[in-house]
Design a protein around this motif. Structure first.
Motif, mmCIF file in Angstrom:
data_model
loop_
_atom_site.group_PDB
_atom_site.id
_atom_site.type_symbol
_atom_site.label_atom_id
_atom_site.label_comp_id
_atom_site.label_asym_id
_atom_site.label_seq_id
_atom_site.Cartn_x
_atom_site.Cartn_y
_atom_site.Cartn_z
ATOM 1 N N PRO A 67 0.764 -1.263 -0.199
ATOM 2 C CA PRO A 67 -0.171 -0.134 -0.018
ATOM 3 C C PRO A 67 1.091 1.327 -0.064
ATOM 4 C CG PRO A 67 -0.102 -1.042 2.081
ATOM 5 C CD PRO A 67 0.614 -2.114 1.249
ATOM 6 N N GLY A 68 0.648 2.207 -0.580
ATOM 7 C CA GLY A 68 0.827 3.143 -0.566
ATOM 8 C C GLY A 68 2.159 3.425 -1.770
ATOM 9 N N ALA A 71 1.445 5.782 -4.704
ATOM 10 C CA ALA A 71 0.999 6.896 -4.388
ATOM 11 C C ALA A 71 2.633 7.362 -4.439
ATOM 12 C CB ALA A 71 0.265 6.868 -3.197
ATOM 13 N N GLU A 93 -2.881 3.683 -7.972
ATOM 14 C CA GLU A 93 -2.723 3.413 -6.500
ATOM 15 C C GLU A 93 -4.514 3.234 -5.863
ATOM 16 O OE1 GLU A 93 -0.456 3.895 -4.163
ATOM 17 O OE2 GLU A 93 -2.265 3.615 -2.220
ATOM 18 N N TYR A 94 -5.262 4.408 -6.666
ATOM 19 C CA TYR A 94 -6.525 4.719 -6.134
ATOM 20 C C TYR A 94 -7.797 3.246 -7.127
ATOM 21 C CZ TYR A 94 -11.739 6.339 -7.488
ATOM 22 O OH TYR A 94 -13.241 6.767 -7.603
ATOM 23 N N TRP A 97 -6.814 -0.009 -4.260
ATOM 24 C CA TRP A 97 -6.702 -0.168 -2.712
ATOM 25 C C TRP A 97 -8.187 0.913 -2.712
ATOM 26 C CZ3 TRP A 97 -3.651 -2.881 0.237
ATOM 27 C CH2 TRP A 97 -2.414 -3.501 -0.457
ATOM 28 N N GLU A 99 -9.256 1.897 -0.369
ATOM 29 C CA GLU A 99 -9.269 2.859 1.071
ATOM 30 C C GLU A 99 -8.552 4.376 1.060
ATOM 31 O OE1 GLU A 99 -8.338 -0.065 1.323
ATOM 32 O OE2 GLU A 99 -8.680 -1.216 3.072
ATOM 33 N N SER A 100 -7.924 4.111 -0.341
ATOM 34 C CA SER A 100 -6.816 5.776 -0.815
ATOM 35 C C SER A 100 -7.396 6.250 -1.704
ATOM 36 C CB SER A 100 -5.576 5.523 -1.393
ATOM 37 O OG SER A 100 -6.091 4.770 -3.260
ATOM 38 N N MET A 104 -6.292 10.121 -3.556
ATOM 39 C CA MET A 104 -6.182 9.793 -4.208
ATOM 40 C C MET A 104 -6.898 10.994 -5.528
ATOM 41 S SD MET A 104 -3.602 8.312 -4.691
ATOM 42 C CE MET A 104 -2.815 9.027 -3.429
ATOM 43 N N SER B 38 -7.966 1.106 7.214
ATOM 44 C CA SER B 38 -6.775 2.347 6.874
ATOM 45 C C SER B 38 -5.912 2.737 8.279
ATOM 46 C CB SER B 38 -6.928 3.727 6.131
ATOM 47 O OG SER B 38 -8.496 3.947 6.323
ATOM 48 N N TYR B 71 -4.300 -0.977 5.151
ATOM 49 C CA TYR B 71 -3.984 -0.126 4.962
ATOM 50 C C TYR B 71 -2.935 1.683 5.312
ATOM 51 C CZ TYR B 71 -3.271 3.772 0.851
ATOM 52 O OH TYR B 71 -3.256 4.237 -0.594
ATOM 53 N N PHE B 73 -1.519 4.933 4.813
ATOM 54 C CA PHE B 73 -1.453 6.182 3.368
ATOM 55 C C PHE B 73 0.548 6.527 2.861
ATOM 56 C CE2 PHE B 73 -5.231 6.458 5.291
ATOM 57 C CZ PHE B 73 -6.115 6.900 3.599
#
Lengths: 131, 216
Positions: A67-68, A71, A93-94, A97, A99-100, A104, B38, B71, B73
């Motif tokens: 994850p990340g 991004a 990323e969008y 995930w 959650e992002s 994003m 997240s 998740y 960031f």
């Protein structure tokens, strides 16, 4: 004798249970060190971007992209002013995930806005680029 | 006579039952009720005198949290975006309402980390390196604390044994000089994270992407 056997069982248990603790969901390819080196030497941006790219390539081979990472790479491109590339990676990323998505979507909007503005600020007749 | 045997059996069993010898159980009621997917790791507040500590430490944080199944960031992007929004001071970020931060980034929870200590004590013949950290996870909706932990780690480089007292003293002095020039905090910081996040134990329960370790 009894003692020896117990010690043996002990050693066997230790060797077989400990590796189970270290598990990896993702391929990080030293992402933490990459970021650390970048914070230590902020002028070495090219190296940082290259290392992120390498992490992505390696992780994609096994489908275990952390994850990340898309991004982070997208943001590095954004800071370089490569907005098309940035949007492409924010989008990755969008897509990967859910959650992002709020963040994003904002990043994509910003990148598109800046890219428009960069285009408008260049008068069409003034095409001699200074590269 | 039986004592050492029993001790070994107990030791073997305690290691076999899990990665960690289970600590006194934490109350995960709030954490489980919030069940975040997240986690936003915000820039680290520094209470040590080492100015580079927060940025350096930040780099050790995303991997263990993501490997726990959340998740996470992108920490560098988050830091830069906050700076662009006028929140370049980590104290400001930590004092901002959690719900506001979560709204901004679309996060379920925030992980706040405070560096309490990040120092090296230079004794004549050795150096003791110490890191101490406080970790707090707050819920993005209510701002309530879902989990917190404090971890302290120290490290004292071992002097090499040369067989002679004078030789040992010289070796120790050299080690101290080397460590003085560049004490390496990062491995120690990683150990602190491991200790704080250990689950079952002092850490928090796994997130939605967690997979039971298979015998890979």
């Amino acid at each position: 004798m009894q003692d020896l056997r117990i010690i043996l069982i002990f050693l066997v248990l230790v060797t077989f249970t400990l590796p189970a603790c270290a598990q990896n969901l993702y391929v990080w390819n030293n992402y933490d060190n990459t970021l650390y080196e970048y914070y230590k030497n902020p002028t070495e941006r090219a190296k940082f971007i290259e290392a992120l790219e390498e992490t992505i390539l390696k992780a994609e081979e096994s489908g275990r992209v952390p994850p990340g990472i898309y991004a982070e790479y997208g943001y590095a491109q954004y800071e370089e002013g490569n907005f098309t590339e940035a949007v492409a990676y924010f989008q990755k990323e969008y897509d990967k995930w859910p959650e992002s998505r709020i963040l994003m979507a904002k990043m994509i909007r910003n990148a598109k806005f800046l890219s428009e503005r960069a285009r408008e600020s260049l008068p069409p007749e003034d095409n001699k680029s200074e590269e | 006579m039986a004592n050492p045997k029993i001790f070994l059996i107990v030791l073997a069993l305690s290691i076999a039952t899990g990665c960690a010898v289970t600590h006194k159980d934490k109350d995960y009621t709030k954490f489980n009720a919030a069940s975040p997917r997240s986690i936003l790791i915000v820039p680290v507040v520094n209470r040590s005198v080492e100015v580079t500590a927060p940025d350096y430490f930040l780099t050790t944080t995303p991997i263990p949290v993501a490997e726990r199944g959340y998740y996470v960031f992108p920490v560098n992007l988050v830091k830069r975006v906050l700076e662009d929004d006028g929140l370049s001071d980590a104290d400001l970020v930590h004092n901002a309402p959690t719900s506001k931060l979560c709204e901004l980034f679309g996060a379920d929870a925030v992980l706040y980390i405070i560096i309490e200590r990040w120092d090296a004590q230079y004794l004549v013949l050795s150096t003791i390196v110490t890191v101490e950290l406080t970790y707090i996870i707050k819920d993005g909706k209510t701002g309530e604390t879902l989990w917190e932990e404090r971890a302290i780690m120290t490290y004292e480089p071992q002097s090499t044994n040369t067989g002679s007292l004078l030789g040992d003293l010289i070796a120790a002095a050299v080690t101290a000089a080397v460590e003085k020039a560049k004490p390496n905090y990062i491995p120690l910081a990683r150990e602190a994270n491991k200790k704080a996040l250990k689950y079952p134990g002092s850490g928090f329960p796994p997130g939605p992407y967690y997979e039971e370790p298979s015998g890979r």
